[in-house]
Motif scaffolding. Structure first.
Motif, PDB file in Angstrom:
ATOM      1  N   ASN A  93      -7.184   9.982  -1.758  1.00 31.45           N
ATOM      2  CA  ASN A  93      -8.096   8.883  -2.061  1.00 31.45           C
ATOM      3  C   ASN A  93      -8.947   9.209  -3.282  1.00 31.45           C
ATOM      4  O   ASN A  93      -9.129   8.378  -4.184  1.00 31.45           O
ATOM      5  CB  ASN A  93      -8.991   8.630  -0.834  1.00 31.45           C
ATOM      6  CG  ASN A  93      -9.960   7.490  -1.037  1.00 31.45           C
ATOM      7  OD1 ASN A  93     -11.007   7.657  -1.654  1.00 31.45           O
ATOM      8  ND2 ASN A  93      -9.624   6.331  -0.505  1.00 31.45           N
ATOM      9  N   ASN A 137     -18.342   4.716  -0.763  1.00 21.93           N
ATOM     10  CA  ASN A 137     -16.913   4.625  -1.050  1.00 21.93           C
ATOM     11  C   ASN A 137     -16.247   3.772   0.032  1.00 21.93           C
ATOM     12  O   ASN A 137     -15.680   4.288   0.993  1.00 21.93           O
ATOM     13  CB  ASN A 137     -16.312   6.038  -1.083  1.00 21.93           C
ATOM     14  CG  ASN A 137     -14.849   6.046  -1.508  1.00 21.93           C
ATOM     15  OD1 ASN A 137     -14.228   4.999  -1.643  1.00 21.93           O
ATOM     16  ND2 ASN A 137     -14.306   7.224  -1.699  1.00 21.93           N
ATOM     17  N   PHE A 139      -8.788   7.150  -6.869  1.00 23.59           N
ATOM     18  CA  PHE A 139      -9.932   6.333  -7.250  1.00 23.59           C
ATOM     19  C   PHE A 139     -10.875   6.997  -8.244  1.00 23.59           C
ATOM     20  O   PHE A 139     -11.730   6.324  -8.816  1.00 23.59           O
ATOM     21  CB  PHE A 139     -10.709   5.890  -6.006  1.00 23.59           C
ATOM     22  CG  PHE A 139      -9.929   4.934  -5.157  1.00 23.59           C
ATOM     23  CD1 PHE A 139      -9.483   3.737  -5.678  1.00 23.59           C
ATOM     24  CD2 PHE A 139      -9.632   5.231  -3.840  1.00 23.59           C
ATOM     25  CE1 PHE A 139      -8.758   2.846  -4.907  1.00 23.59           C
ATOM     26  CE2 PHE A 139      -8.913   4.344  -3.057  1.00 23.59           C
ATOM     27  CZ  PHE A 139      -8.474   3.149  -3.587  1.00 23.59           C
ATOM     28  N   LEU A 184     -10.203  -7.793  -2.278  1.00 28.57           N
ATOM     29  CA  LEU A 184     -10.798  -7.241  -1.068  1.00 28.57           C
ATOM     30  C   LEU A 184     -11.174  -8.329  -0.072  1.00 28.57           C
ATOM     31  O   LEU A 184     -10.870  -8.239   1.119  1.00 28.57           O
ATOM     32  CB  LEU A 184     -12.035  -6.422  -1.429  1.00 28.57           C
ATOM     33  CG  LEU A 184     -12.802  -5.806  -0.269  1.00 28.57           C
ATOM     34  CD1 LEU A 184     -11.948  -4.742   0.422  1.00 28.57           C
ATOM     35  CD2 LEU A 184     -14.105  -5.195  -0.748  1.00 28.57           C
ATOM     36  N   THR A 188     -11.028  -6.842  -8.142  1.00 26.78           N
ATOM     37  CA  THR A 188     -11.130  -6.041  -6.916  1.00 26.78           C
ATOM     38  C   THR A 188     -11.839  -6.819  -5.817  1.00 26.78           C
ATOM     39  O   THR A 188     -11.425  -6.797  -4.651  1.00 26.78           O
ATOM     40  CB  THR A 188     -11.904  -4.736  -7.189  1.00 26.78           C
ATOM     41  OG1 THR A 188     -11.231  -4.004  -8.219  1.00 26.78           O
ATOM     42  CG2 THR A 188     -11.986  -3.879  -5.942  1.00 26.78           C
ATOM     43  N   ILE A 238      -3.499   3.305   1.137  1.00 22.14           N
ATOM     44  CA  ILE A 238      -4.343   2.805   0.047  1.00 22.14           C
ATOM     45  C   ILE A 238      -3.749   1.505  -0.484  1.00 22.14           C
ATOM     46  O   ILE A 238      -2.578   1.452  -0.857  1.00 22.14           O
ATOM     47  CB  ILE A 238      -4.440   3.838  -1.088  1.00 22.14           C
ATOM     48  CG1 ILE A 238      -5.130   5.111  -0.573  1.00 22.14           C
ATOM     49  CG2 ILE A 238      -5.189   3.272  -2.282  1.00 22.14           C
ATOM     50  CD1 ILE A 238      -5.104   6.250  -1.551  1.00 22.14           C
ATOM     51  N   SER A 239      -4.546   0.453  -0.484  1.00 21.16           N
ATOM     52  CA  SER A 239      -4.094  -0.842  -0.974  1.00 21.16           C
ATOM     53  C   SER A 239      -3.849  -0.778  -2.477  1.00 21.16           C
ATOM     54  O   SER A 239      -4.762  -0.483  -3.256  1.00 21.16           O
ATOM     55  CB  SER A 239      -5.151  -1.915  -0.669  1.00 21.16           C
ATOM     56  OG  SER A 239      -4.871  -3.122  -1.360  1.00 21.16           O
ATOM     57  N   GLU A 289     -13.614   2.045  -0.055  1.00 19.19           N
ATOM     58  CA  GLU A 289     -12.152   2.187   0.045  1.00 19.19           C
ATOM     59  C   GLU A 289     -11.801   3.253   1.073  1.00 19.19           C
ATOM     60  O   GLU A 289     -10.916   3.050   1.926  1.00 19.19           O
ATOM     61  CB  GLU A 289     -11.553   2.578  -1.316  1.00 19.19           C
ATOM     62  CG  GLU A 289     -12.031   1.744  -2.486  1.00 19.19           C
ATOM     63  CD  GLU A 289     -13.299   2.313  -3.097  1.00 19.19           C
ATOM     64  OE1 GLU A 289     -13.936   1.581  -3.882  1.00 19.19           O
ATOM     65  OE2 GLU A 289     -13.660   3.456  -2.803  1.00 19.19           O
ATOM     66  N   GLU A 319       0.833  -1.199   0.000  1.00 20.23           N
ATOM     67  CA  GLU A 319       0.000   0.000   0.000  1.00 20.23           C
ATOM     68  C   GLU A 319       0.869   1.250   0.000  1.00 20.23           C
ATOM     69  O   GLU A 319       2.055   1.210   0.342  1.00 20.23           O
ATOM     70  CB  GLU A 319      -0.923   0.016   1.217  1.00 20.23           C
ATOM     71  CG  GLU A 319      -0.193   0.081   2.553  1.00 20.23           C
ATOM     72  CD  GLU A 319      -1.157   0.221   3.728  1.00 20.23           C
ATOM     73  OE1 GLU A 319      -0.773   0.913   4.693  1.00 20.23           O
ATOM     74  OE2 GLU A 319      -2.239  -0.353   3.687  1.00 20.23           O
ATOM     75  N   ILE A 368      -6.064  -3.260  -4.649  1.00 17.38           N
ATOM     76  CA  ILE A 368      -7.434  -2.762  -4.785  1.00 17.38           C
ATOM     77  C   ILE A 368      -7.464  -1.548  -5.706  1.00 17.38           C
ATOM     78  O   ILE A 368      -8.369  -1.405  -6.541  1.00 17.38           O
ATOM     79  CB  ILE A 368      -8.024  -2.423  -3.407  1.00 17.38           C
ATOM     80  CG1 ILE A 368      -8.227  -3.710  -2.589  1.00 17.38           C
ATOM     81  CG2 ILE A 368      -9.348  -1.682  -3.550  1.00 17.38           C
ATOM     82  CD1 ILE A 368      -8.741  -3.468  -1.195  1.00 17.38           C
ATOM     83  N   ALA A 369      -6.472  -0.672  -5.581  1.00 14.95           N
ATOM     84  CA  ALA A 369      -6.412   0.505  -6.444  1.00 14.95           C
ATOM     85  C   ALA A 369      -6.294   0.104  -7.912  1.00 14.95           C
ATOM     86  O   ALA A 369      -6.977   0.662  -8.777  1.00 14.95           O
ATOM     87  CB  ALA A 369      -5.235   1.394  -6.041  1.00 14.95           C
TER      88      ALA A 369
END
Length: 369
Positions: free
Chosen positions: A200, A309, A204, A251, A247, A59-60, A311, A55, A63-64
């Motif tokens: 973020n 959201n 995203f 997750l 994703t 923020i991972s 995330e 990350e 996942i991003a």
């Protein structure tokens, strides 16, 4: 902007019949990837820790990457030269702002206290989920439901601006000020700054939005609009769902052990979330129809109202309360419930679309899969 009217039908030429195989069985693919992610998180020792370590700024990265791949094809389909037709729709814009930033957080606050009054950690996590308005996955649900793609782009951009400006203020209001005013106990303080929220939003939404805009401009310049939409967009279209499935696997692999080890707690958190999604989606859909919005914009209003959201909610919960906290678990359960529920609501939306009058069955252009 001139639109072509297309009356609703019940045969194979209906919107449901036009869905690709990938779209039509999306619920199956999503349930399978959720199960795969949970199984991987449970069966592979240290996988959740390994994923969590990849990350930047909380923020991972996996996942991003999945979200960027998911959003790019949809945002490359937006006709950016026609967005003035959306921003000029006062009914849509005002309704969306009121629902997202006044009604949504208040509804989640009330449900969190009604259902989780005895579980303060989960209650706080749920309120954080309600404060984080959707700017990512909603573009997928909207597209599958044949919502107004251009309107979705405008509304998620609007949500992103309000998210940067209002998230901290709303967090103070609902987690610190209101509980004290209402005699509900001591408040909580969120350990997240405006620049972190802005980062973020940039990752995203800003990155895929810029990529989609540049692709549309350069693609049309080189190929022409007709060729760009007829050849290039169908080629990249399926990648949106590939990104979504990636994703989901990531997750749930990240939190698989936590979710499967606390099933009763997950059920307690899930109940108010189910009520929340139902109230927000059906309420917004009914409002859109009542004020005379066409089907596509009514669907867009409903999905942008119901989505969150996750995330940002998870990042805030982990940064403030820790990765093993009850607040973080609530954030993780959010997409666990949101994903299958909103997939189901895509089908509900398509079915309810046939209740609109022919004049309200508006399609701006063919929707590529």
């Amino acid at each position: 902007m001139t639109r072509t009217e297309a009356p609703a039908t019940d045969d194979e030429s209906s919107v449901v019949g036009k869905l690709s195989t990938l779209d039509r069985f999306l619920a199956v693919w999503i349930l399978a990837t959720m199960a795969l992610g949970l199984a991987m998180g449970r069966a592979v020792p240290g996988l959740d820790d390994a994923l969590a370590e990849v990350e930047v700024g909380g923020i991972s990265l996996p996942i991003a990457v999945g979200l960027l791949v998911m959003m790019y094809p949809v945002l490359a389909k937006v006709r950016y030269d026609r967005l003035d037709a959306v921003t000029g729709d006062r009914k849509l814009m005002v309704s969306s702002l009121v629902i997202n930033w006044l009604i949504g957080p208040a509804v989640m606050f009330a449900l969190a206290w009604i259902f989780l009054a005895d579980l303060p950690e989960y209650r706080t996590g749920l309120i954080i989920v309600g404060l984080a308005r959707c700017i990512a996955m909603v573009v997928i649900w909207n597209d599958l439901a044949r919502g107004d793609r251009d309107a979705a782009a405008v509304l998620v951009a609007l949500n992103s601006v309000f998210q940067v400006l209002a998230f901290g203020l709303l967090g103070w209001l609902y987690l610190d000020l209101l509980p004290g005013w209402l005699g509900l106990g001591d408040g909580e303080h969120l350990d997240i700054s405006m620049p972190e929220i802005a980062l973020n939003v940039v990752i995203f939404l800003g990155v895929p939005l810029l990529a989609g805009f540049l692709t549309r401009r350069l693609g049309e310049k080189k190929l022409g609009r007709e060729s760009y939409e007829a050849t290039f967009l169908p080629m990249i279209g399926p990648w949106a769902l590939y990104g979504l499935l990636f994703t989901i696997v990531t997750l749930f692999a990240l939190q698989g052990r936590t979710i499967t080890s606390q099933p009763l707690d997950v059920a307690r958190i899930a109940l108010p979330l189910l009520v929340y999604f139902a109230l927000m989606w059906f309420g917004a859909f009914a409002l859109g129809k009542a004020i005379g919005l066409p089907y596509d914009r009514t669907a867009t209003l409903a999905f942008t109202a119901a989505g969150n959201n996750f995330e940002l909610a998870i990042a805030v919960a982990i940064a403030t309360f820790g990765v093993t906290s009850g607040q973080a678990l609530s954030g993780v359960v959010g997409p666990l419930i949101e994903v299958p529920v909103l997939v189901a609501l895509v089908h509900v939306s398509l079915a309810r679309g046939r209740t609109f009058t022919p004049a309200q069955q508006l399609t701006a252009e063919p929707k590529e899969s």
